[in-house]
Design a protein around this motif. Structure first.
Motif, PDB file in Angstrom:
ATOM      1  N   VAL A 486      49.119 -29.443  -3.281  1.00  0.00           N
ATOM      2  CA  VAL A 486      48.754 -28.096  -2.890  1.00  0.00           C
ATOM      3  C   VAL A 486      47.149 -27.660  -3.137  1.00  0.00           C
ATOM      4  O   VAL A 486      46.534 -27.317  -2.503  1.00  0.00           O
ATOM      5  CB  VAL A 486      49.902 -27.065  -3.375  1.00  0.00           C
ATOM      6  CG1 VAL A 486      49.422 -25.629  -2.748  1.00  0.00           C
ATOM      7  CG2 VAL A 486      51.129 -27.365  -2.710  1.00  0.00           C
ATOM      8  N   LEU A 490      43.976 -26.961  -1.004  1.00  0.00           N
ATOM      9  CA  LEU A 490      43.155 -25.729  -1.141  1.00  0.00           C
ATOM     10  C   LEU A 490      41.634 -25.972  -1.311  1.00  0.00           C
ATOM     11  O   LEU A 490      40.774 -25.548  -0.501  1.00  0.00           O
ATOM     12  CB  LEU A 490      43.704 -24.934  -2.350  1.00  0.00           C
ATOM     13  CG  LEU A 490      45.198 -24.304  -1.792  1.00  0.00           C
ATOM     14  CD1 LEU A 490      45.535 -23.313  -3.130  1.00  0.00           C
ATOM     15  CD2 LEU A 490      45.130 -23.413  -0.549  1.00  0.00           C
ATOM     16  N   LEU A 612      36.479 -18.895   2.764  1.00  0.00           N
ATOM     17  CA  LEU A 612      37.914 -19.065   2.495  1.00  0.00           C
ATOM     18  C   LEU A 612      38.746 -19.080   3.693  1.00  0.00           C
ATOM     19  O   LEU A 612      39.943 -19.405   3.433  1.00  0.00           O
ATOM     20  CB  LEU A 612      38.254 -17.829   1.441  1.00  0.00           C
ATOM     21  CG  LEU A 612      37.721 -17.740   0.000  1.00  0.00           C
ATOM     22  CD1 LEU A 612      38.437 -16.926  -0.919  1.00  0.00           C
ATOM     23  CD2 LEU A 612      37.454 -19.279  -0.570  1.00  0.00           C
ATOM     24  N   LEU A 615      41.061 -21.842   4.379  1.00  0.00           N
ATOM     25  CA  LEU A 615      42.426 -21.898   3.642  1.00  0.00           C
ATOM     26  C   LEU A 615      43.587 -21.858   4.611  1.00  0.00           C
ATOM     27  O   LEU A 615      44.498 -22.485   4.236  1.00  0.00           O
ATOM     28  CB  LEU A 615      42.473 -21.007   2.526  1.00  0.00           C
ATOM     29  CG  LEU A 615      41.589 -21.094   1.391  1.00  0.00           C
ATOM     30  CD1 LEU A 615      41.815 -19.987   0.524  1.00  0.00           C
ATOM     31  CD2 LEU A 615      41.883 -22.453   0.718  1.00  0.00           C
ATOM     32  N   ARG A 616      43.403 -21.437   5.826  1.00  0.00           N
ATOM     33  CA  ARG A 616      44.474 -21.386   6.787  1.00  0.00           C
ATOM     34  C   ARG A 616      44.701 -22.830   7.026  1.00  0.00           C
ATOM     35  O   ARG A 616      46.018 -22.883   7.491  1.00  0.00           O
ATOM     36  CB  ARG A 616      43.972 -20.524   7.978  1.00  0.00           C
ATOM     37  CG  ARG A 616      43.199 -21.265   8.975  1.00  0.00           C
ATOM     38  CD  ARG A 616      42.764 -20.244  10.161  1.00  0.00           C
ATOM     39  NE  ARG A 616      41.930 -19.172   9.520  1.00  0.00           N
ATOM     40  CZ  ARG A 616      42.154 -17.885   9.718  1.00  0.00           C
ATOM     41  NH1 ARG A 616      43.030 -17.588  10.845  1.00  0.00           N
ATOM     42  NH2 ARG A 616      41.223 -16.906   9.148  1.00  0.00           N
ATOM     43  N   ALA A 619      47.396 -23.632   4.615  1.00  0.00           N
ATOM     44  CA  ALA A 619      48.291 -22.770   4.831  1.00  0.00           C
ATOM     45  C   ALA A 619      49.272 -23.097   5.830  1.00  0.00           C
ATOM     46  O   ALA A 619      50.622 -22.997   5.641  1.00  0.00           O
ATOM     47  CB  ALA A 619      47.912 -21.260   5.001  1.00  0.00           C
ATOM     48  N   LEU A 622      51.382 -26.178   5.160  1.00  0.00           N
ATOM     49  CA  LEU A 622      52.735 -25.831   4.234  1.00  0.00           C
ATOM     50  C   LEU A 622      53.618 -25.252   5.006  1.00  0.00           C
ATOM     51  O   LEU A 622      54.727 -25.394   4.720  1.00  0.00           O
ATOM     52  CB  LEU A 622      52.256 -25.274   2.939  1.00  0.00           C
ATOM     53  CG  LEU A 622      51.548 -26.103   1.840  1.00  0.00           C
ATOM     54  CD1 LEU A 622      50.858 -25.238   0.676  1.00  0.00           C
ATOM     55  CD2 LEU A 622      52.609 -26.918   1.244  1.00  0.00           C
TER      56      LEU A 622
ATOM     57  N   ILE B  84      46.666 -14.727   6.427  1.00  0.00           N
ATOM     58  CA  ILE B  84      46.552 -16.137   5.844  1.00  0.00           C
ATOM     59  C   ILE B  84      46.158 -16.212   4.370  1.00  0.00           C
ATOM     60  O   ILE B  84      46.764 -16.961   3.500  1.00  0.00           O
ATOM     61  CB  ILE B  84      45.335 -16.610   6.540  1.00  0.00           C
ATOM     62  CG1 ILE B  84      45.693 -17.001   8.100  1.00  0.00           C
ATOM     63  CG2 ILE B  84      44.939 -18.026   6.146  1.00  0.00           C
ATOM     64  CD1 ILE B  84      46.571 -18.248   8.367  1.00  0.00           C
ATOM     65  N   PHE B  85      45.492 -15.059   3.955  1.00  0.00           N
ATOM     66  CA  PHE B  85      45.092 -15.028   2.521  1.00  0.00           C
ATOM     67  C   PHE B  85      46.342 -14.594   1.850  1.00  0.00           C
ATOM     68  O   PHE B  85      46.507 -15.513   0.721  1.00  0.00           O
ATOM     69  CB  PHE B  85      44.105 -13.688   2.369  1.00  0.00           C
ATOM     70  CG  PHE B  85      42.633 -14.128   2.810  1.00  0.00           C
ATOM     71  CD1 PHE B  85      42.266 -15.647   2.938  1.00  0.00           C
ATOM     72  CD2 PHE B  85      41.539 -13.388   2.846  1.00  0.00           C
ATOM     73  CE1 PHE B  85      40.976 -16.096   3.584  1.00  0.00           C
ATOM     74  CE2 PHE B  85      40.182 -13.741   3.306  1.00  0.00           C
ATOM     75  CZ  PHE B  85      40.065 -15.292   3.414  1.00  0.00           C
ATOM     76  N   LEU B  87      49.058 -15.531   2.463  1.00  0.00           N
ATOM     77  CA  LEU B  87      49.969 -16.723   2.388  1.00  0.00           C
ATOM     78  C   LEU B  87      49.468 -17.776   1.171  1.00  0.00           C
ATOM     79  O   LEU B  87      50.154 -18.367   0.455  1.00  0.00           O
ATOM     80  CB  LEU B  87      49.863 -17.566   3.721  1.00  0.00           C
ATOM     81  CG  LEU B  87      51.138 -18.381   3.780  1.00  0.00           C
ATOM     82  CD1 LEU B  87      52.351 -17.938   3.870  1.00  0.00           C
ATOM     83  CD2 LEU B  87      50.957 -19.153   5.213  1.00  0.00           C
ATOM     84  N   VAL B  88      48.118 -17.615   1.262  1.00  0.00           N
ATOM     85  CA  VAL B  88      47.568 -18.539   0.148  1.00  0.00           C
ATOM     86  C   VAL B  88      47.851 -18.018  -1.261  1.00  0.00           C
ATOM     87  O   VAL B  88      48.028 -18.758  -2.261  1.00  0.00           O
ATOM     88  CB  VAL B  88      46.001 -18.482   0.403  1.00  0.00           C
ATOM     89  CG1 VAL B  88      45.139 -19.287  -0.711  1.00  0.00           C
ATOM     90  CG2 VAL B  88      45.791 -19.405   1.515  1.00  0.00           C
ATOM     91  N   ILE B  91      51.272 -19.324  -2.102  1.00  0.00           N
ATOM     92  CA  ILE B  91      51.158 -20.725  -2.372  1.00  0.00           C
ATOM     93  C   ILE B  91      50.717 -20.834  -3.849  1.00  0.00           C
ATOM     94  O   ILE B  91      51.376 -21.425  -4.644  1.00  0.00           O
ATOM     95  CB  ILE B  91      50.600 -21.309  -1.367  1.00  0.00           C
ATOM     96  CG1 ILE B  91      51.140 -21.392  -0.163  1.00  0.00           C
ATOM     97  CG2 ILE B  91      50.293 -22.785  -2.030  1.00  0.00           C
ATOM     98  CD1 ILE B  91      50.365 -21.952   0.971  1.00  0.00           C
TER      99      ILE B  91
END
Lengths: 736, 96
Positions: A486, A490, A612, A615-616, A619, A622, B84-85, B87-88, B91
């Protein structure tokens, strides 16, 4: 590949006597994107349509009206044919009369049918009441109303009304008839009584007959009319069959005629000469010239005025000038006396504004030029806008990034194969748009399958759990079971984001070069410097104690021998980090100079937020993996084997010796297996279809968004003109 | 009333004091997960609320001119970043 096809501006000048054959030839080639004459030359006016244009337009309107009445579709034409003008003149009137007659009759019947329906509706309540219609009206001393309402409420209201002497009500299932005898001279007693309660009065139909009989008659009439309507529809369908092909062919021929005869509107014409200009793909210029010369001979001057460069709008003032060619006409044509200075250039100098070579100062249309494999992705780019002629067409970059990221996010052999199947179905479709979607689905499916193999996943189940061990399968993991991955994904997504954004600004730099190298560098490369400088600092040992452990330090995500041996990065040295910080400041200064205060305000969003935003990708990875996991968990359950590994309770596992964490649908002892199996299959199928479809909307839309918002915003403007050559794609007619 | 509240507090304190360190750790982790879950949910609510307005305006714009589909799509998915943020963050909480 990254540039559209190069276009050339051509000029065709000649005597008006050859204008018609020239138009016909040019139209037949379907190659020239005509430019509009702006009317700026002395002595040259916009041309008039060729004779016969009005007549053709009129006939075209008739043909289209007939097609609309017959409800004729484009695919009902049958084989293509030759239609002559005489044939159209002879047959069109007859067909029109026939179709109009049918149409009138159909309208008549429709009207009558509507009336009958209305009357049926108005009579029906009276059948329910059971009182003859003539008994419901025509009294001198009685007031009568029929309508919908509550009988008790009505009677109560009549009791209370002083002007009512006596009353009687008759009610059917839905309607009530009220008879009132008012006290002397009282008018409107019944109205007054009913005004306060809910009562919807019905009009009594004008007929002497008993309502039942009347209704039966009306219904009979309705059936009769319906039969007649059907008959007419059948006859119309026969007629459509008979003349459909002819009408479509006639429409095509007339459209072409109208197009041709109106072409001079875009030309510059004088009394005896005409000049037309337009854009054609440079590589086809020779073909164009030869064909025109063959058709009209040397009474015409054809010339390639400019080849549009990519670094401007293609305006003649800047464009690469074409060396003067030998004039196509050996002898001076009659037109030449009246022509303005010729378009020939001397010594390769710029032509245009001063020389007056191009009369129409317009941008070249855009023909995107991508390799066949990347072409479907033009659809994604063109959804935003068609690229301009002078900017880089990002289609190929989308082709490189979109299916890759999509495959990474979904990563499952079974899903990949299903996407491939979907792609094949779509690809076989007739529609260009659907075919492009199909091709995109094929690419996405291929990458999904490939990543699925690397993740070792089939419907979210590791293949090794099924006893299948393949080379390289499972070298990477989505991270559901191994948290190390993970953090790794990222960080990898951020690096991917940095690469995409940098690429975006570099493309922007190339696009803006026409404004000057320094300016373009300040506006674009400053961002690259600031972005990379900032993230070099982020990934450096400087102030390491304040940074999360997975970014720098011994636990860094990129310092993980378990994932891959070469991952030994625990952060740049402190000095490098400081240099990065320096670059960041340099970049900021550049942005400030290049773009001003607005640019600096945008910095947090562009450098930090947009990076950033990538990062989707992990996301979604996952989220998708988690959903597939849940479906499998429900069906198979979760067990811990002798070695302490958590596995699904698949049929291949001996779960009797395992420790049950969660009994799946297949392993509920209290319910007979024969009953559980269909339920389990249903959950498995519906669950995975759900995940599959959500995959398209989440992975697909999220990646499209990354392309549009984060990537395109850095360089893409769009707004190019579509290449629409003067001509017609014949589908119903042939020329020979 | 006050007395009852004090008693409840005292009982809670006794309960917490009597917990084993592992149990306390589990409880803490549970709260962290619940908090992260709520955070994602609220962020999704925010995204949804923002997209609601943009979406309806976008559909209106597309009805007028179909060429606006691309730009409308971009505008509509802009607020997606919020969730999305979140969700990050979830995680990260889950993994750390």
């Amino acid at each position: 590949m990254l540039r559209p096809e190069q276009m050339s501006k051509v000029s065709v000048a000649g005597s008006r006597t050859v204008m018609e054959p020239v138009i016909e030839t040019v139209h037949g080639m379907n190659l020239v994107h005509l430019s509009d004459y702006d009317g700026s030359w002395d002595g040259f006016e916009h041309g008039d349509p060729i004779e016969g244009s009005e007549d053709a337009s009129e006939k075209l309107v008739t043909v289209r009206a007939l097609e609309s009445i017959l409800d004729l579709d484009d695919d009902e034409a049958g084989p293509s044919r030759i239609v002559s003008q005489e044939e159209i003149d002879d047959e069109l009137d007859g067909i029109q009369a026939e179709v109009n007659e049918f149409d009138d009759r159909r309208d008549e019947i429709r009207n009558e049918l509507r009336q009958v329906n209305e009357r049926i509706e108005s009579v029906e309540p009276f059948v329910d009441l059971g009182i003859d219609l003539d008994l419901l009206r025509g009294y001198d001393s009685l007031e009568v109303r029929v309508g919908h309402g509550d009988v008790e409420e009505i009677e109560a209201a009549l009791e209370d009304e002083e002007t009512v002497d006596a009353y009687e009500t008759f009610s059917g299932d839905e309607v009530v008839a009220v008879f009132v005898y008012p006290v002397d001279d009282a008018e409107g007693a019944l109205e007054d009584a009913l005004v306060g309660i809910e009562f919807a009065a019905l009009e009594v139909p004008d007929s002497e007959r008993a309502p039942e009989k009347f209704l039966t008659e009306l219904r009979e009439r309705k059936r009769e009319l319906q039969d007649r309507r059907e008959q007419i529809e059948t006859e119309l369908a026969e007629l459509k069959e008979e003349v459909g092909g002819f009408l479509l062919a006639a429409e095509e021929k007339l459209s072409i005629d109208v197009q041709r005869s109106e072409a001079p509107l875009q030309f510059a014409t004088s009394k005896r000469a005409f000049i037309a200009e337009g854009w054609i793909p440079t590589e086809r210029y020779d073909e164009f010239e030869t064909e025109l010369q063959d058709a009209v001979g040397n009474r015409l001057e054809v010339e390639e005025l400019v080849r549009a460069d990519y670094n401007d709008q293609g305006h003649a003032t800047h464009a690469e000038a074409v060396e003067p060619e030998e004039s196509a006409s050996e002898e001076p044509s009659p037109a030449e006396e009246e022509e303005p200075p010729k378009a020939a250039t001397d010594g390769g100098q710029s032509v245009g504004a001063h020389g007056g070579a191009t009369m129409m100062d317009d941008s070249p249309p855009v023909v995107q030029d991508n390799p066949d494999i990347a072409e479907p992705f033009q659809m994604i780019v063109n959804t935003v806008n068609r690229p301009k002629y002078n900017e880089i067409d990002p289609t190929f970059l989308v082709f490189l990034s979109f299916p890759f990221a999509f495959g990474f996010m979904i990563g499952d052999i079974a899903y990949g194969l299903l996407y491939l199947a979907l792609g094949v179905v779509l690809f076989r479709s007739e529609s260009v748009g659907l075919r492009a979607m199909g091709a995109i689905a094929l690419w996405c499916g291929a990458f999904t399958t490939m990543f699925g193999y690397l993740y070792d996943e089939l419907f979210g189940i590791h293949m090794y759990e099924l006893g299948i061990h393949l080379p390289f399968a499972g070298v990477i993991s989505k991270g559901i079971a191994s948290p190390d991955f993970v953090n790794f994904w990222l960080v990898a997504a951020v690096l991917f984001g940095i690469a995409m954004l940098s690429l975006g600004w570099i493309v922007g730099f190339v696009n803006d070069l026409q404004h000057g190298v320094v300016e373009s560098a300040l506006e674009n490369l400053s961002w690259v410097v600031a972005l990379n400088g900032f993230f070099v600092w982020v990934f450096s040992q400087h102030l390491a104690s304040g940074k999360p452990g997975f970014i720098v330090g011994p636990d860094a995500a990129l310092n993980n021998g378990d994932i891959a041996g070469f991952l030994t990065f625990s952060g740049f040295p402190e000095t490098v980090g400081l240099i990065g910080l320096g670059l960041f400041v340099v970049g900021l200064v550049g942005i400030g100079v290049g773009e001003g205060g607005i640019g600096l305000i945008e910095t947090p969003a562009y450098i930090f937020g947009h990076t950033l935003s990538f990062l989707r990708i992990p996301a979604v990875l996952l989220a998708k993996a988690g959903m597939a996991f849940v479906v499998n968990l429900l069906v198979f359950g979760e067990y811990v084997d002798a070695e302490g590994h958590t596995v699904f309770g698949l049929p291949t596992q001996d779960i009797a010796v395992m420790d049950a964490q969660f009994a799946g649908l297949l392993h509920i002892d209290a319910v007979p297996f024969a009953l559980l199996l269909p339920i389990a299959i249903l959950v498995f199928v519906i669950g995975h279809i759900f995940v599959l479809l959500l995959g398209i909307t989440s992975a697909g839309i999220q990646m499209v968004r990354l392309e549009y918002v984060e990537f395109f915003q850095k360089f893409y403007e769009g707004g190019g003109e579509k290449y629409q050559p003067f001509g017609y794609d014949r589908s119903h007619t042939t020329q020979d | 009333m006050e007395a009852a509240l004090l008693t409840t507090l005292a009982e809670t304190a006794t309960f917490l004091n009597a917990m084993s360190p592992e149990a306390a750790q589990n409880l803490g982790n549970g709260y962290a997960l619940a908090a992260a879950g709520i955070a994602v949910g609220l962020a999704a609510l925010g995204s949804g609320y923002a997209e609601r307005g943009i979406g309806s305006a976008a559909v209106g714009a597309i009805a007028e001119d179909e060429d606006l589909f691309g730009r409308s799509l971009v505008l509509t998915v802009l607020p997606e970043t919020l969730v999305i943020f979140a969700l990050v963050v979830f995680i990260l909480v889950l993994v750390q």
